[in-house]
Design a protein around this motif. Structure first.
Motif, PDB file in Angstrom:
ATOM      1  N   TYR A 204       0.833  -1.201   0.000  1.00  0.00           N
ATOM      2  CA  TYR A 204       0.000   0.000   0.000  1.00  0.00           C
ATOM      3  C   TYR A 204       0.873   1.259   0.000  1.00  0.00           C
ATOM      4  O   TYR A 204       0.618   2.204  -0.750  1.00  0.00           O
ATOM      5  N   HIS A 205       1.913   1.247   0.806  1.00  0.00           N
ATOM      6  CA  HIS A 205       2.817   2.402   0.856  1.00  0.00           C
ATOM      7  C   HIS A 205       3.476   2.631  -0.501  1.00  0.00           C
ATOM      8  O   HIS A 205       3.619   3.779  -0.947  1.00  0.00           O
ATOM      9  N   ASN A 206       3.895   1.550  -1.159  1.00  0.00           N
ATOM     10  CA  ASN A 206       4.539   1.690  -2.466  1.00  0.00           C
ATOM     11  C   ASN A 206       3.586   2.265  -3.513  1.00  0.00           C
ATOM     12  O   ASN A 206       3.986   3.064  -4.371  1.00  0.00           O
ATOM     13  N   LEU A 207       2.330   1.835  -3.452  1.00  0.00           N
ATOM     14  CA  LEU A 207       1.340   2.382  -4.388  1.00  0.00           C
ATOM     15  C   LEU A 207       1.134   3.875  -4.161  1.00  0.00           C
ATOM     16  O   LEU A 207       0.984   4.646  -5.118  1.00  0.00           O
ATOM     17  N   LEU A 208       1.125   4.287  -2.914  1.00  0.00           N
ATOM     18  CA  LEU A 208       0.992   5.712  -2.593  1.00  0.00           C
ATOM     19  C   LEU A 208       2.222   6.488  -3.068  1.00  0.00           C
ATOM     20  O   LEU A 208       2.099   7.596  -3.602  1.00  0.00           O
TER      21      LEU A 208
END
Length: 249
Positions: A210-214
């Protein structure tokens, strides 16, 4: 007028004065040539006047069109800058080790700003398709105008790439969260209790995926903003050249 000249020629011939006749003939030829040159000059003047008027109209219409598009672009870039700041702050909070997972789950993600910029180039495209762009005498301005659609395509291409990045984030959220639809900055849940919703959100706030997508969204916005700022400069060049030419009218 023709009868008048014919009578003079006949009189000179009847008098047998060859010298005077030749001088008269040469003078008549010169007079005809002068008349033709004057007619051509008048025609050229009329053509130049029409071209000048056509150029003035084209410059004014282009100036209005580019100003509208420029203001529209500023609005889109402003939304993207705000979205980038919001997503960056959201990501920073999710990465804050001083906050508990429960606290992070209560924070709403901000908007992702997939808003697109719709450039209305009816005037420019009409000038290009009809060849009336040649009315414009400023070569620097004409070169930029000929190349403008390519600049727009380049800007739009980055916007399309960013949309793909955002859809990857939205698809992740749709799988992980009990939502009917993801909207800008808000998760719309189906029928679940607040406790269940909190648990769903806690399951993703510490997820590296999720952090990488953000992060991808933040970086995608950064690229769009930088490309947009360069685009703004080229807008400014064209508008300044249009203003300069219009002031000469």
């Amino acid at each position: 007028m023709i009868k008048f000249f014919r009578k003079i020629r006949q009189k000179l011939l009847s008098e047998g004065n060859t010298g005077k006749y030749l001088k008269y003939a040469v003078g008549e030829i010169l007079l005809v040539m002068v008349g033709i040159l004057l007619a051509l000059q008048m025609n050229n003047w009329n053509e130049e006047r029409k071209n000048y008027e056509g150029e003035t109209i084209a410059l004014m219409e282009l100036r209005n069109e580019f100003e509208r598009n420029y203001n529209s672009l500023l609005g889109v870039l402003d939304q993207k800058k705000k979205a980038q700041e919001g997503l960056y702050n959201y990501l920073s909070l999710l990465s804050d080790d001083s906050k508990t997972t429960s606290q992070k789950a209560k924070i709403e993600r901000g908007p992702v700003a997939i808003v697109s910029w719709d450039s209305g180039n009816a005037v420019l495209n009409s000038l290009l398709s009809t060849g009336n762009i040649e009315y414009i005498k400023n070569d620097s301005l004409k070169y930029l105008l000929h190349d403008w659609n390519r600049e727009i395509d380049s800007f739009d291409e980055h916007a399309i790439i960013y949309k793909d990045i955002v859809y990857e984030l939205l698809n992740y959220e749709k799988v992980k969260l009990p939502i009917r639809m993801v909207k800008e900055g808000k998760w719309n849940y189906t029928n679940h209790s607040n406790l269940e919703i909190q648990e769903f959100r806690e399951a993703i706030v510490d997820d590296f995926r999720y952090h990488n997508l953000l992060i991808n969204c933040v970086n995608g916005l950064d690229i769009q903003i930088r490309v947009g700022d360069d685009f703004k400069e080229k807008f400014g060049q064209i508008i300044n050249l249009l203003d300069t030419e219009i002031q000469k009218r």
